[in-house]
Design a protein around this motif. Structure first.
Motif, PDB file in Angstrom:
ATOM      1  N   GLN A 190     -84.823  34.869 -28.602  1.00 48.16           N
ATOM      2  CA  GLN A 190     -86.033  35.381 -29.235  1.00 48.16           C
ATOM      3  C   GLN A 190     -86.258  34.730 -30.579  1.00 48.16           C
ATOM      4  O   GLN A 190     -87.391  34.470 -30.971  1.00 48.16           O
ATOM      5  CB  GLN A 190     -85.962  36.904 -29.426  1.00 48.16           C
ATOM      6  CG  GLN A 190     -85.834  37.700 -28.169  1.00 48.16           C
ATOM      7  CD  GLN A 190     -87.004  37.517 -27.253  1.00 48.16           C
ATOM      8  OE1 GLN A 190     -87.578  36.438 -27.178  1.00 48.16           O
ATOM      9  NE2 GLN A 190     -87.368  38.548 -26.541  1.00 48.16           N
ATOM     10  N   ASN A 212     -87.772  31.449 -29.893  1.00 46.68           N
ATOM     11  CA  ASN A 212     -89.170  31.646 -29.506  1.00 46.68           C
ATOM     12  C   ASN A 212     -90.053  31.868 -30.725  1.00 46.68           C
ATOM     13  O   ASN A 212     -91.142  31.322 -30.834  1.00 46.68           O
ATOM     14  CB  ASN A 212     -89.298  32.842 -28.572  1.00 46.68           C
ATOM     15  CG  ASN A 212     -88.660  32.590 -27.230  1.00 46.68           C
ATOM     16  OD1 ASN A 212     -88.540  31.445 -26.813  1.00 46.68           O
ATOM     17  ND2 ASN A 212     -88.228  33.643 -26.563  1.00 46.68           N
ATOM     18  N   GLN A 231     -90.497  28.697 -32.589  1.00 50.48           N
ATOM     19  CA  GLN A 231     -91.450  27.803 -31.931  1.00 50.48           C
ATOM     20  C   GLN A 231     -92.893  28.216 -32.240  1.00 50.48           C
ATOM     21  O   GLN A 231     -93.731  27.389 -32.572  1.00 50.48           O
ATOM     22  CB  GLN A 231     -91.188  27.816 -30.426  1.00 50.48           C
ATOM     23  CG  GLN A 231     -92.154  26.976 -29.625  1.00 50.48           C
ATOM     24  CD  GLN A 231     -93.106  27.842 -28.846  1.00 50.48           C
ATOM     25  OE1 GLN A 231     -92.685  28.723 -28.111  1.00 50.48           O
ATOM     26  NE2 GLN A 231     -94.388  27.601 -29.009  1.00 50.48           N
ATOM     27  N   ARG A 251     -90.078  23.758 -25.142  1.00 50.45           N
ATOM     28  CA  ARG A 251     -90.173  24.558 -26.369  1.00 50.45           C
ATOM     29  C   ARG A 251     -89.319  23.952 -27.481  1.00 50.45           C
ATOM     30  O   ARG A 251     -89.676  24.021 -28.661  1.00 50.45           O
ATOM     31  CB  ARG A 251     -89.769  25.998 -26.096  1.00 50.45           C
ATOM     32  CG  ARG A 251     -90.846  26.743 -25.336  1.00 50.45           C
ATOM     33  CD  ARG A 251     -90.430  28.156 -25.011  1.00 50.45           C
ATOM     34  NE  ARG A 251     -91.418  28.767 -24.144  1.00 50.45           N
ATOM     35  CZ  ARG A 251     -92.503  29.399 -24.576  1.00 50.45           C
ATOM     36  NH1 ARG A 251     -92.720  29.522 -25.852  1.00 50.45           N
ATOM     37  NH2 ARG A 251     -93.366  29.904 -23.725  1.00 50.45           N
ATOM     38  N   THR A 271     -92.687  37.673 -32.994  1.00 48.50           N
ATOM     39  CA  THR A 271     -91.944  37.616 -31.726  1.00 48.50           C
ATOM     40  C   THR A 271     -90.889  38.717 -31.652  1.00 48.50           C
ATOM     41  O   THR A 271     -90.753  39.407 -30.646  1.00 48.50           O
ATOM     42  CB  THR A 271     -91.271  36.243 -31.576  1.00 48.50           C
ATOM     43  OG1 THR A 271     -92.251  35.237 -31.810  1.00 48.50           O
ATOM     44  CG2 THR A 271     -90.695  36.073 -30.190  1.00 48.50           C
TER      45      THR A 271
END
Lengths: 331, 308, 395
Positions: free
Chosen positions: B9, B12, B15, B144, B255
């Motif tokens: 996470q 993520n 990103q 990613r 996120t």
């Protein structure tokens, strides 16, 4: 109304435009059916509601220099208060309306207190962010239809026999009266000592502070008043549409309000009303053009917006002043 | 919940932060140097995505699509600056907000006319299309990681550009004192055009590299634009460093909030209330954060020196 | 005094308008989305209506048919204004269309208060099926809960014991999840409701799916979100590991796009729906074949519903032999649903929502290699929505 009865003000070009717009709004329920276009009664009712919102925005933006990009939040609060109370079976206007206006005032107080700590671009952005926050809240409000919106089965009930909002004409003239009232209130505020301070703070905040005025408090008060006025527009909107959805407080609505104000003429009393009328009529006209333009009317509307910004300083009222008056604007 | 989930996470979020940075970098430069509020910055993001999709369609290659679309975006940025935005520098923020709002309408409609209302896709080459095993047992999509890498590379490149080159010196001069820079013989008009071209390319690049995992769509710019504004404002207008840090902050918090907020709420709320409040609160989280930061630091975290 | 004269004048204008309309013509107003990105759906519906008009030879019974399209701009207020224009200005006889629940809910009273028929060709919000059902409102699509209820049943049939749910956090998303939960008998091991329409990145959610390792993932992402979801599902390495089950996520609009992007992960996934393009009946065969011939692509279910709505109107007009004032006769015809439907025969429920079959659809490549879906059998037969009992229809 003093503003209207002031013959001198009426004679100015922008006074004439304002008079035409007000007469158009006031007489539309008679004009439209007479020419077989009763559809435009609904269009004008809607337009006047947005005009109220625009008038309220003009109060802080045009006179106070506070460019709020989140004004639609108040519209949404007003409309959602009616919707949610009606959903729970409370339809009395004597409860609904005060609750809606008080809520608008409270939110105005909180949002204003936060955003008035900042200036310039920061102010634009923070008002936008705060309004988006409420937008997301309304989208996640599952109980109240989230983004499907909330159908309102009963309009506000005043409990007065002859004054029943279920009658479209009564509602129409209530909207009309509220619009005039809002313009009148703006006029009183702008020309009051309080308004002078707010306007002074727009042109030179430091000087006003040096003169001993706590300008932030003045501005905050103006922000709250504008919020309440816009909340009122939302209240009327919920009654007219019998429906409210998160769309009413999404950020493009705030942008459209700003445009109505600028289009009509910022910092002129009736400017936002003219702006709202022209905005809605033009959109309606373009969107219903058959063929390519009707399908892609935004390709015309976007550049139109830019042209207004670039070439029509002072909006329609400013333009009219320049075209027809040697002396320039009377205000 | 375990640490692998947490680490994934975090990546993520990182990103998302990189994409936000690509938008915010251009936005904050244009804000800081030209004092221009450009709502249409999201349209550049969208245009980049559509350009890349078209080039990818024509060349059949993802890499070529990017290589062709970036210069195309620089060109588009320069043309837009010269035709529409140049006249707005002398105007106040309100005029800028409105005119660029008009530009959004225009570009969305133009895109719809040229490419049609349906979305456009960019297929990825096979070597970018899978996932890769990272240490600690994390299985993570290759592409990613590529986005994260691109974002970091751009950040590094910008840092070099701004702090080591002549044009960077001009940019710094222009952002702290425009009149002084002008007096030193800098051609301000050219400088602005160049800066806008860079900003357009960055935003367009962001749109290009996100499209393989989402798709190019009309209106895609507006949604992310508001997040990018939050980044710029939190970071401090005109500060690239601020934009970089704030972008990562927003990306990670957004996120993480989406993934773990409902679990956190379970400690203080009953289950069904937490389930209802979680998504609502997580979508409001970054705005609450922004309001909080601005309340204590009205100029953002890194207000540039010599700010007006 | 003045008011009275004017009212008389407007009444006269109204009479003049109706007498023109009675010159053997029926005007159908069709509201859909023709601008913004959502116009993809609207265009598909418009194509189907155009095709229906062509198949009818421009006539409904003895009347000439005119369809007036209107755009809702994907905005309830604009949708309502467009409806007002159709009803009050263009004076249409019947209003049909509506993709979006919020637009339908905002606009419905404009039509119903004028005593006209309102036919939905997509939107099926639960209030309209329950408390707010209306004698002049008919749905020719489905109620939101039905399709995911069929999905829940399909999951049971396919032996899914643990399920992870990912859907957008708005009304339709919540309806879809609630519907699936109602019929699914296994355990839901995780549920994420994402921000709509802002969130188009599911990295966080997929990471959680991997950790949970369920038997299946159930999802609902309409429009442009669908392909994006699928692409990321593949990139996250979930394709082939966790089967994907979806409703309203893949359709004839998104599949060609996915094919162009080479996203094989869509292949073999299952969905449920009230209609499949290869249903074996004459009306459907003609519809699908001619649609493909005319527009070069498979029709979407949006198109199928719109086509059906037009034929339902035609049957009603024929039932009253062109006498549009015979509302009761037309209503009876709508209630009997006795028209050639692309979904075969179906019944109209007491709340004016269809009682119909729901099918499993699987994504496959057709003989030419184009991606489409085929029928994999009935999951729910003659299914009625769960709000019908709440409807107390006032005649």
């Amino acid at each position: 109304m003093k503003v209207l009865l002031d013959i001198q003000a009426l004679k100015t070009p922008r006074g004439i435009v304002a008079t035409i717009v007000v007469l158009l709004c006031g007489l539309m329920p008679i004009i439209a059916p007479a020419i077989g276009e009763s559809f435009y009664v609904d269009v004008f009712a809607r337009t006047m509601i947005w005009a109220i919102a625009a008038v309220s925005l003009n109060l802080i933006m045009g006179y106070g220099g506070m460019i709020s990009f989140g004004h639609a939040a108040f519209f949404g609060i007003g409309a959602y208060t009616i919707g949610i109370l009606a959903f729970h079976g409370v339809t009395s206007a004597w409860v609904q309306w005060p609750v809606a206006l008080i809520l608008s005032a409270l939110v105005g107080l909180v949002f204003g207190a936060i955003s008035l700590r900042t200036k310039g671009v920061y102010f634009i952005m923070i008002t936008l962010a705060l309004a988006q926050m409420l937008y997301f809240l309304s989208v996640s409000a599952q109980r109240y239809g989230s983004d499907d919106g909330l159908t309102i089965n009963d309009r506000s009930d005043f409990g007065i026999g002859f004054f029943n909002l279920d009658d479209d004409l009564t509602l129409y003239y209530l909207i009309f009266a509220v619009l005039l009232l809002c313009v009148y209130v703006s006029w009183r505020i702008v020309n009051s000592p309080f308004g002078m301070v707010v306007r002074g703070a727009k042109s030179n905040d430091n000087r006003m502070q040096a003169l001993g005025y706590p300008t932030t408090r003045y501005k905050l008060t103006a922000f709250v008043i504008a919020g309440v006025m816009c909340g009122m527009a939302g209240v009327l909107d919920a009654n007219l549409e019998e429906f409210v959805s998160p769309d009413a407080l999404n950020w493009p609505r705030s942008g459209e309000m700003i445009f109505m104000v600028v289009l009509g003429g910022m910092g002129s009393l009736f400017g936002p009303v003219t702006g709202a009328v022209v905005f809605w009529l033009l959109q309606d006209f373009l969107a219903n053009w058959r063929g390519f333009i009707g399908d892609h009317w935004a390709i015309i509307f976007g550049p139109f917006l830019i042209l207004v910004v670039l070439f029509a300083r002072g909006g329609i009222h400013g333009l009219v002043d320049r075209l027809f008056s040697r002396k320039g604007g009377a205000q | 919940m375990n640490y692998v989930l947490f680490a994934e996470q975090f990546l993520n979020g990182f990103q998302l932060g990189m994409i936000l940075f690509l938008l915010a970098a251009g936005l904050t430069l244009v804000f800081g140097i030209m004092d221009l509020v450009n709502l249409a910055h999201g349209s550049l993001y969208m245009l980049g995505a559509y350009f890349a999709a078209t080039f990818s369609h024509l060349t059949g290659s993802f890499v070529w699509a990017i290589l062709l679309a970036v210069p195309a975006m620089v060109a588009a940025g320069i043309i837009i600056e010269m035709i529409a935005l140049r006249t707005l520098y002398a105007r106040d923020h309100l005029d800028q907000v409105l005119a660029t709002f008009g530009l959004i309408l225009f570009f969305n409609e133009l895109t719809r006319i040229v490419w049609g209302p349906e979305g456009q896709v960019i297929p990825l080459p096979a070597y970018l299309d899978g996932s890769v095993a990272l240490p600690l047992g994390i299985d993570y999509p290759v592409y990613r990681l590529v986005i994260i890498g691109c974002g970091l590379a751009v950040a590094l490149g910008l840092w070099v550009l701004v702090s080591k080159t002549r044009i960077g010196m001009l940019i710094r001069a222009g952002s702290s004192n425009r009149e002084m820079a002008g007096a030193l013989g800098v051609n301000i008009a050219t400088l602005f055009t160049v800066v806008f071209g860079i900003g357009a390319a960055l935003a367009g690049f962001g749109g290009m590299i996100i499209t393989p995992i989402t798709q190019a769509e009309v209106g895609m710019g507006e949604i992310i634009l508001i997040q990018a504004f939050v980044v710029v404002v939190i970071g401090g207008i005109g500060s690239i460093k601020g934009a970089f840090i704030a972008a990562i902050l927003i990306g990670v918090i957004d996120t993480m909030g989406r993934s773990f907020l409902d679990l956190l709420l379970l400690f203080i709320l009953p289950a069904n209330a937490a389930e209802a409040a979680g998504p609502a609160l997580s979508s409001m989280l970054i705005f609450i954060l922004m309001a909080g930061i601005l309340f204590f630091r009205p100029q953002g975290l890194f207000p540039p020196k010599g700010a007006r | 005094m003045l008011r009275k004269t004017l009212m008389a004048a407007s009444a006269f204008a109204l009479m003049a308008a109706t007498s023109v309309a009675q010159a053997a013509e029926i005007k159908v107003g069709f509201i859909t989305t023709l601008t913004t990105g959502a116009a993809v759906i609207g265009n598909d519906m418009k194509k189907a209506v155009d095709l229906a008009v062509e198949h009818m030879g421009g006539k409904m019974g003895p009347l000439d048919l005119e369809v007036i399209y209107a755009d809702d701009e994907f905005n309830p207020q604009k949708g309502k204004q467009a409806t007002e224009r159709l009803v009050k200005r263009d004076d249409v006889d019947i209003v049909a269309g509506y993709i979006w629940s919020h637009v339908l809910l905002a606009s419905k009273n404009v039509v119903l208060d004028e005593g006209k028929f309102l036919l939905s060709a997509n939107a099926g919000p639960s209030p309209m099926a329950g408390e707010q059902c209306h004698k002049n409102f008919f749905s020719f699509s489905w109620q939101n809960d039905q399709t995911p209820m069929a999905m829940g049943e399909l999951l049971n049939q396919r032996g899914v014991k643990s399920l992870y749910v990912i859907a957008p956090n708005y009304a339709a998303g919540q309806d879809m999840v609630a519907g699936a939960e109602r019929t699914f008998k296994g355990k839901i091991v995780g549920k994420d409701m994402t921000a709509w329409p802002t969130q188009k990145d599911w990295a966080a959610e997929f990471t959680k799916v991997k950790a949970a390792n369920p038997d299946g993932v159930f999802t609902f992402y309409p429009g442009g979100h669908g392909p994006a979801f699928l692409k990321q599902y593949e990139q996250a390495g979930l394709t082939g590991k966790v089967p994907l089950y979806s409703v309203f996520t893949l359709d004839a609009i998104s599949l060609p796009l996915l094919q162009k992007a080479g996203m094989k992960s869509a292949m073999g996934t299952y969905m449920t729906q009230f209609w499949v393009q290869d249903l074996d009946n004459a009306q459907n065969k003609r519809f699908v074949a001619d649609f493909k011939k005319k527009y070069g692509s498979y029709p979407s279910f949006y198109a199928a519903q719109s086509y059906d709505a037009m034929f339902a109107i035609k049957a009603a007009v024929e039932a009253v032999n062109g006498d549009l004032k015979n509302m009761d006769g037309m209503r009876k015809a709508f209630e009997s649903a006795d028209f050639p439907s692309v979904r075969g025969s179906f019944k109209m429920g007491p709340n004016h929502f269809p009682i119909q079959n729901f099918y499993a659809r699987e994504v496959v490549a057709d003989a030419d290699g184009s991606w489409t879906t085929v029928n994999r059998g009935v999951v729910l037969a003659n299914h009625q929505d769960s709000y019908a009992s709440k409807c107390n229809m006032k005649m």
